[in-house]
Design a protein around this motif. Structure first.
Motif, PDB file in Angstrom:
ATOM      1  N   LEU A 150       7.007 -13.989   0.013  1.00  0.00           N
ATOM      2  CA  LEU A 150       5.648 -13.580   0.393  1.00  0.00           C
ATOM      3  C   LEU A 150       5.434 -12.078   0.273  1.00  0.00           C
ATOM      4  O   LEU A 150       4.314 -11.607   0.425  1.00  0.00           O
ATOM      5  CB  LEU A 150       5.364 -14.023   1.840  1.00  0.00           C
ATOM      6  N   ILE A 151       6.501 -11.337   0.041  1.00  0.00           N
ATOM      7  CA  ILE A 151       6.406  -9.880  -0.055  1.00  0.00           C
ATOM      8  C   ILE A 151       6.866  -9.464  -1.449  1.00  0.00           C
ATOM      9  O   ILE A 151       8.056  -9.553  -1.762  1.00  0.00           O
ATOM     10  CB  ILE A 151       7.272  -9.190   1.021  1.00  0.00           C
ATOM     11  N   PRO A 152       5.962  -9.011  -2.322  1.00  0.00           N
ATOM     12  CA  PRO A 152       6.369  -8.586  -3.660  1.00  0.00           C
ATOM     13  C   PRO A 152       7.378  -7.438  -3.590  1.00  0.00           C
ATOM     14  O   PRO A 152       7.334  -6.611  -2.672  1.00  0.00           O
ATOM     15  CB  PRO A 152       5.046  -8.124  -4.294  1.00  0.00           C
ATOM     16  N   LYS A 153       8.276  -7.393  -4.561  1.00  0.00           N
ATOM     17  CA  LYS A 153       9.279  -6.330  -4.668  1.00  0.00           C
ATOM     18  C   LYS A 153      10.123  -6.259  -3.399  1.00  0.00           C
ATOM     19  O   LYS A 153      10.190  -5.238  -2.715  1.00  0.00           O
ATOM     20  CB  LYS A 153       8.611  -4.992  -4.947  1.00  0.00           C
ATOM     21  N   SER A 154      10.759  -7.340  -3.031  1.00  0.00           N
ATOM     22  CA  SER A 154      11.668  -7.367  -1.890  1.00  0.00           C
ATOM     23  C   SER A 154      12.926  -8.121  -2.301  1.00  0.00           C
ATOM     24  O   SER A 154      12.919  -8.885  -3.264  1.00  0.00           O
ATOM     25  CB  SER A 154      11.020  -8.030  -0.675  1.00  0.00           C
ATOM     26  N   ALA A 155      14.040  -7.866  -1.581  1.00  0.00           N
ATOM     27  CA  ALA A 155      15.314  -8.488  -1.916  1.00  0.00           C
ATOM     28  C   ALA A 155      16.017  -8.905  -0.635  1.00  0.00           C
ATOM     29  O   ALA A 155      15.739  -8.385   0.450  1.00  0.00           O
ATOM     30  CB  ALA A 155      16.178  -7.526  -2.715  1.00  0.00           C
ATOM     31  N   VAL A 156      16.956  -9.856  -0.769  1.00  0.00           N
ATOM     32  CA  VAL A 156      17.736 -10.367   0.368  1.00  0.00           C
ATOM     33  C   VAL A 156      19.217 -10.263   0.029  1.00  0.00           C
ATOM     34  O   VAL A 156      19.641 -10.644  -1.073  1.00  0.00           O
ATOM     35  CB  VAL A 156      17.374 -11.829   0.691  1.00  0.00           C
ATOM     36  N   GLY A 157      20.020  -9.722   0.969  1.00  0.00           N
ATOM     37  CA  GLY A 157      21.463  -9.660   0.813  1.00  0.00           C
ATOM     38  C   GLY A 157      22.129 -10.208   2.059  1.00  0.00           C
ATOM     39  O   GLY A 157      21.590 -10.094   3.162  1.00  0.00           O
ATOM     40  N   VAL A 158      23.321 -10.824   1.892  1.00  0.00           N
ATOM     41  CA  VAL A 158      24.025 -11.435   3.011  1.00  0.00           C
ATOM     42  C   VAL A 158      25.077 -10.474   3.539  1.00  0.00           C
ATOM     43  O   VAL A 158      25.968 -10.030   2.807  1.00  0.00           O
ATOM     44  CB  VAL A 158      24.683 -12.761   2.592  1.00  0.00           C
ATOM     45  N   ASN A 178      29.916  -4.666   4.212  1.00  0.00           N
ATOM     46  CA  ASN A 178      29.490  -4.701   2.811  1.00  0.00           C
ATOM     47  C   ASN A 178      28.065  -4.221   2.611  1.00  0.00           C
ATOM     48  O   ASN A 178      27.471  -4.476   1.568  1.00  0.00           O
ATOM     49  CB  ASN A 178      29.628  -6.121   2.271  1.00  0.00           C
ATOM     50  N   VAL A 179      27.490  -3.527   3.612  1.00  0.00           N
ATOM     51  CA  VAL A 179      26.074  -3.181   3.534  1.00  0.00           C
ATOM     52  C   VAL A 179      25.782  -2.203   2.397  1.00  0.00           C
ATOM     53  O   VAL A 179      24.713  -2.260   1.779  1.00  0.00           O
ATOM     54  CB  VAL A 179      25.592  -2.617   4.898  1.00  0.00           C
ATOM     55  N   VAL A 180      26.713  -1.294   2.065  1.00  0.00           N
ATOM     56  CA  VAL A 180      26.473  -0.344   0.972  1.00  0.00           C
ATOM     57  C   VAL A 180      26.333  -1.099  -0.340  1.00  0.00           C
ATOM     58  O   VAL A 180      25.429  -0.822  -1.137  1.00  0.00           O
ATOM     59  CB  VAL A 180      27.612   0.689   0.900  1.00  0.00           C
ATOM     60  N   LYS A 181      27.215  -2.058  -0.578  1.00  0.00           N
ATOM     61  CA  LYS A 181      27.131  -2.843  -1.812  1.00  0.00           C
ATOM     62  C   LYS A 181      25.817  -3.625  -1.878  1.00  0.00           C
ATOM     63  O   LYS A 181      25.189  -3.716  -2.940  1.00  0.00           O
ATOM     64  CB  LYS A 181      28.313  -3.803  -1.890  1.00  0.00           C
ATOM     65  N   ILE A 182      25.386  -4.196  -0.738  1.00  0.00           N
ATOM     66  CA  ILE A 182      24.118  -4.943  -0.715  1.00  0.00           C
ATOM     67  C   ILE A 182      22.970  -4.036  -1.119  1.00  0.00           C
ATOM     68  O   ILE A 182      22.107  -4.404  -1.934  1.00  0.00           O
ATOM     69  CB  ILE A 182      23.881  -5.527   0.689  1.00  0.00           C
ATOM     70  N   ILE A 183      22.942  -2.829  -0.551  1.00  0.00           N
ATOM     71  CA  ILE A 183      21.827  -1.911  -0.817  1.00  0.00           C
ATOM     72  C   ILE A 183      21.824  -1.468  -2.271  1.00  0.00           C
ATOM     73  O   ILE A 183      20.767  -1.443  -2.932  1.00  0.00           O
ATOM     74  CB  ILE A 183      21.902  -0.705   0.126  1.00  0.00           C
ATOM     75  N   GLU A 192       0.826  -1.211   0.000  1.00  0.00           N
ATOM     76  CA  GLU A 192       0.000   0.000   0.000  1.00  0.00           C
ATOM     77  C   GLU A 192       0.860   1.261   0.000  1.00  0.00           C
ATOM     78  O   GLU A 192       0.531   2.252  -0.652  1.00  0.00           O
ATOM     79  CB  GLU A 192      -0.914   0.010   1.232  1.00  0.00           C
ATOM     80  N   GLN A 193       1.960   1.242   0.744  1.00  0.00           N
ATOM     81  CA  GLN A 193       2.817   2.420   0.860  1.00  0.00           C
ATOM     82  C   GLN A 193       3.960   2.421  -0.162  1.00  0.00           C
ATOM     83  O   GLN A 193       4.822   3.305  -0.110  1.00  0.00           O
ATOM     84  CB  GLN A 193       3.388   2.501   2.280  1.00  0.00           C
ATOM     85  N   ASN A 194       3.959   1.459  -1.097  1.00  0.00           N
ATOM     86  CA  ASN A 194       4.986   1.397  -2.145  1.00  0.00           C
ATOM     87  C   ASN A 194       6.394   1.341  -1.564  1.00  0.00           C
ATOM     88  O   ASN A 194       7.325   1.980  -2.061  1.00  0.00           O
ATOM     89  CB  ASN A 194       4.864   2.592  -3.094  1.00  0.00           C
ATOM     90  N   ILE A 195       6.560   0.587  -0.482  1.00  0.00           N
ATOM     91  CA  ILE A 195       7.860   0.438   0.167  1.00  0.00           C
ATOM     92  C   ILE A 195       8.461  -0.898  -0.246  1.00  0.00           C
ATOM     93  O   ILE A 195       7.820  -1.947  -0.140  1.00  0.00           O
ATOM     94  CB  ILE A 195       7.730   0.519   1.696  1.00  0.00           C
ATOM     95  N   GLN A 196       9.710  -0.863  -0.710  1.00  0.00           N
ATOM     96  CA  GLN A 196      10.406  -2.070  -1.138  1.00  0.00           C
ATOM     97  C   GLN A 196      11.441  -2.447  -0.073  1.00  0.00           C
ATOM     98  O   GLN A 196      12.415  -1.718   0.104  1.00  0.00           O
ATOM     99  CB  GLN A 196      11.089  -1.839  -2.481  1.00  0.00           C
ATOM    100  N   PRO A 197      11.244  -3.560   0.639  1.00  0.00           N
ATOM    101  CA  PRO A 197      12.183  -3.934   1.694  1.00  0.00           C
ATOM    102  C   PRO A 197      13.428  -4.640   1.151  1.00  0.00           C
ATOM    103  O   PRO A 197      13.351  -5.429   0.204  1.00  0.00           O
ATOM    104  CB  PRO A 197      11.357  -4.874   2.582  1.00  0.00           C
ATOM    105  N   ILE A 198      14.550  -4.340   1.763  1.00  0.00           N
ATOM    106  CA  ILE A 198      15.807  -5.033   1.479  1.00  0.00           C
ATOM    107  C   ILE A 198      16.256  -5.663   2.793  1.00  0.00           C
ATOM    108  O   ILE A 198      16.533  -4.963   3.771  1.00  0.00           O
ATOM    109  CB  ILE A 198      16.884  -4.056   0.962  1.00  0.00           C
ATOM    110  N   PHE A 199      16.324  -6.994   2.839  1.00  0.00           N
ATOM    111  CA  PHE A 199      16.706  -7.699   4.054  1.00  0.00           C
ATOM    112  C   PHE A 199      18.213  -7.974   4.018  1.00  0.00           C
ATOM    113  O   PHE A 199      18.677  -8.856   3.281  1.00  0.00           O
ATOM    114  CB  PHE A 199      15.927  -9.005   4.188  1.00  0.00           C
ATOM    115  N   ALA A 200      18.966  -7.179   4.781  1.00  0.00           N
ATOM    116  CA  ALA A 200      20.413  -7.378   4.896  1.00  0.00           C
ATOM    117  C   ALA A 200      20.658  -8.229   6.133  1.00  0.00           C
ATOM    118  O   ALA A 200      20.591  -7.745   7.266  1.00  0.00           O
ATOM    119  CB  ALA A 200      21.121  -6.030   5.000  1.00  0.00           C
ATOM    120  N   VAL A 201      20.902  -9.525   5.934  1.00  0.00           N
ATOM    121  CA  VAL A 201      20.944 -10.468   7.048  1.00  0.00           C
ATOM    122  C   VAL A 201      22.223 -11.297   6.983  1.00  0.00           C
ATOM    123  O   VAL A 201      22.914 -11.337   5.961  1.00  0.00           O
ATOM    124  CB  VAL A 201      19.718 -11.399   7.028  1.00  0.00           C
TER     125      VAL A 201
END
Length: 781
Positions: free
Chosen positions: A353-361, A368-373, A330-339
């Motif tokens: 389960l969440i459209p338009k989402s991504a996962v980075g290690v 390396n969080v800048v590269k993940i994002i 609804e809020q057009n927010i795209q989550p990036i899970f840096a885990v």
């Protein structure tokens, strides 16, 4: 009614093969289906006709209907109306209208436009789809808002130090890509209740194990910095943050995500590409876990920040994954899970389960969080998923695209690898199933705030441009509307030929309705309160008070009405002698139904030489009943009176129990029933079904199981023995008490004697108190 679409056409032709002529027939099932939609008795106006089906047309020629033919004959497919002689100009077949509204001019300083057109107007006919195109082109310099949400549990200590240096680097990278970026920060741990957090007051204030390092009190979620372009401010605000802690491994991530999504003003979300980075090294609590802390109230999906902290953390349960997915969309927010690596699988499943989402290690220290994002941003923005708001069931939207794999209609349009400057085209097909006043909804790519507005109206009335003057075709008592007469007040009828008397039109028409149904069952006209019935297609007539009868529509067998063995009367077959069945297709016979115990064991009817069983019985001749149980308890009184002459039915046994045939036997190897009689004895018997219902053969065991009477001698003897035993026990108790008392006195006496021997004096002895002298005695002599 659902009809699969097959490409058949209704044509009859012939081919000559040698000297043989072969006739062939091709059917168009779609055309037949549309004709069935249009041919409805309830159609009386052009508006009714176009509402009945998307393929229905109306003939407005004045003399199209013949005498005795209902106005519904004007409604059919356009092809059938032409075949029946309707002029091309007389056929009304409304189509969809598509209006592309002018795109709004770009205001100074506004974001670049990526969607064309921005608004459309659809005038749709119910059931008729309309397709239009939506163009999407990724613009250069489209702004990006990134909110960094960090887990501050103790295990993230090393990561926090690197994040404190993150602001300028991240802004530099995003600005290099988009030219317009903002960044914000928030943190979370978990609910401050057991079993999530140690509730000892000292531990709540300082949950960290190392007492030498800075540590902030436990908390659920706190908003630290609203979205800003100032990287230095981000660095300074994050530098003031300290690690915290909790007990269990899962964290309150979903609580924090929900607040970031719904607190739009507090976070500062703008008209931009919205990214939410979740940095954590552990899993997450979800809906239902709150019960462990006696939290029963579900998450209400509202912003509850008080002084930038989540105030309902210990009052509301965690949100569900479904709630999170819906709010992010609804809020057009795209989550990036840096885990961390160990959590990659968990968050990959969550991402599905969440459209338009991504996962980075993350690396061990989040360096390396800048590269993940940056990588996740490029992947998310290059994937375009077109979707719409939730719509009522009567509106459907399908998408196709010019992208690979987008040719088939689907609930969402999708294109991959859409680079900046590349335009993709989506075909949007909208269908409305019924008439509505107006409806608006938004269509747009997920993750972008820019949307197209679609306005829908329906075309459910005909536009015939008729005159409002009285017309001779209607006897001067009404005007013509789309070829049919619309009568003036006080007149009715197909040609307005009936003048109303004291009764109003509604009362007269009510007289033509059977059980408040359709006027004359749709097979005639109501003229002055009486039905004037139409002719049938084959030249016969409908008849009856409400035109409810005809002799042409009875059940068929072998494609013959009443199987050729009867006559059709008012929709039902009257069979010839020797035949039966709804279509008179059965020879009267009960040969295959006969048994030694009558027709169908008297548990059903023989129809068409086949048993139709009743009351749960089954089998070819209704012999068995898998669900039936023997009525043991219900038959107990009858068995008692028949076999033993006692019980409540002993005076009218033969009459009350004539459904049972009883036999008393001396031995019974196996019994079905065990029932207690009036005297408390158990009766054992078997029950075997007779033909028919509720009739049984009963074999009763002659010897009943009766309880034995009481043993009087044993009772009296036992009572006397008990009394004697009790008396003896009392005497023994008294004797024991006296013996104990004597023993106590004896021990006291022995003690006193022992004391006398030790001291040398007898405690009972008293010295003499009187001295007597002999007067004759003299001591001097």
């Amino acid at each position: 009614m659902q009809v699969t679409h097959h490409e058949y056409s209704l044509n009859i032709g012939k081919e000559d093969i040698g000297q043989t002529t072969v006739f062939f027939l091709r059917l168009d099932s779609n055309t037949i289906y549309m004709e069935e939609q249009c041919l409805k008795a309830s159609v009386n106006t052009c508006g009714d006709c176009i509402k009945s089906g998307s393929g229905c047309a109306w003939c407005k020629d004045l003399n199209f209907t013949k005498a005795g033919e209902q106005e519904a004959a004007r409604c059919n497919t356009a092809a059938m109306l032409r075949d029946k002689g309707c002029s091309s100009n007389g056929i009304i077949n409304p189509k969809n209208d598509f209006i592309k509204t002018k795109d709004k001019p770009l205001a100074p300083g506004a974001n670049p436009v990526q969607i064309q057109p921005q608004e459309v107007q659809l005038n749709l006919r119910p059931g008729l789809p309309q397709t239009f195109q939506l163009h999407f082109k990724r613009a250069i310099g489209y702004p990006v808002d990134l909110y960094y949400l960090m887990d501050l549990s103790y295990s993230m200590k090393d990561d926090l130090e690197n994040v404190k240096q993150l602001g300028n680097n991240l802004l530099t990278e995003l600005t290099r890509i988009t030219g317009n970026a903002r960044i914000g920060f928030g943190s979370f741990v978990d609910k401050t209740l057991l079993p999530y957090t140690d509730t000892n007051e000292a531990k709540l204030q300082r949950p960290c194990s190392d007492k030498s390092e800075p540590c902030q009190p436990a908390f659920g979620f706190q908003h630290v910095l609203s979205l800003t372009k100032d990287g230095t401010k981000f660095r300074d605000m994050v530098a003031k943050q300290h690690i915290s802690g909790n007990l269990d491994p899962p964290e309150g991530s979903l609580d924090a995500i929900m607040q970031v999504a719904v607190c739009v003003k507090d976070i500062g979300w703008g008209n931009s590409t919205r990214l939410l980075v979740l940095a954590t090294d552990d899993g997450f609590h979800m809906a239902g876990d709150g019960k462990l802390a006696a939290i029963l109230e579900p998450n209400k999906e509202t912003c509850e920040l008080v002084k930038n902290k989540y105030s309902k953390s210990n009052l509301w349960d965690y949100p569900s994954v479904g709630q999170i997915a819906r709010k992010l969309e609804e809020q057009n927010i795209q989550p990036i899970f840096a885990v961390t690596k160990k959590m990659e699988t968990v968050y990959t499943e969550l991402s599905k389960l969440i459209p338009k989402s991504a996962v980075g290690v993350l690396s061990e220290d989040s360096s390396n969080v800048v590269k993940i994002i940056v990588d996740a941003y490029n992947n998310l923005t290059s994937e375009v998923i077109l979707a719409h708001e939730a719509l009522p069931d009567f509106i459907s939207v399908k998408y196709t695209s010019d992208c690979k794999g987008g040719e088939s209609p689907s609930e969402r349009g999708k294109c991959d690898n859409v680079n900046i400057g590349k335009e993709v085209i989506f075909n949007v097909t909208v269908t409305v199933d019924r008439c509505i006043t107006s409806q608006s909804f938004l269509i747009g790519p997920l993750g972008f705030s820019e949307k197209m507005r679609v306005n829908i109206r329906t075309r459910c009335e005909c536009e015939c441009d008729d005159s409002n003057q009285p017309h001779p075709h209607c006897g001067g008592n009404g005007k013509v509307v789309c070829g049919s007469c619309s009568c003036d007040p006080g007149f009715l009828g197909q040609r307005c030929e009936c003048k109303l008397g004291q009764k109003d039109e509604a009362s007269l028409k009510a007289q033509c309705r059977k059980d408040n149904g359709t006027e004359c069952e749709g097979k005639g006209d109501c003229l002055c309160g009486r039905c004037q019935c139409y002719s049938t297609d084959s030249g016969g007539n409908f008849y009856g008070e409400f035109c409810e009868c005809d002799d042409e529509h009875c059940e068929k067998a072998n494609n013959t009405q009443c199987a050729g063995h009867g006559k059709c009367k008012c929709g039902k077959c009257e069979c010839d002698q020797g035949y039966e069945g709804p279509a008179c297709d059965c020879v009267k016979s009960d040969k295959d139904c006969m048994t030694d115990e009558g027709v169908c064991h008297e548990r059903g009817k023989c129809e068409c030489n086949v048993c139709k069983c009743e009351r749960g019985y089954s089998g070819a001749k209704c012999k068995t009943c898998s669900s039936c149980q023997r009525p043991c308890k219900e038959s107990g009184s009858c068995v008692e009176c028949l076999a033993f002459g006692t019980g409540p039915f002993e005076k009218n046994c033969s009459k009350a129990c004539n459904h049972l045939k009883q036999e008393t036997v001396e031995r019974l190897l196996k019994y079905d029933c065990r029932v207690r009689d009036k005297e408390g004895c158990w009766m054992l018997f078997t029950m075997t079904e007779q033909r028919g219902f509720d009739k049984y053969y009963v074999k009763v065991l002659q010897a009943r199981e009766c309880p034995e009477g009481p043993n009087i001698a044993a009772i009296v003897g036992g009572s006397l023995a008990a009394v004697a035993l009790i008396g003896l026990l009392i005497l023994l108790i008294i004797k024991g008490v006296l013996y104990a008392s004597d023993l106590r006195e004896w021990k006291r006496f022995e003690k006193d004697r022992k004391h006398e021997k030790t001291s040398g004096t007898n405690p009972l002895f008293q010295n003499a108190t009187t001295t007597i002298q002999n007067p004759t005695f003299s001591g001097d002599s």
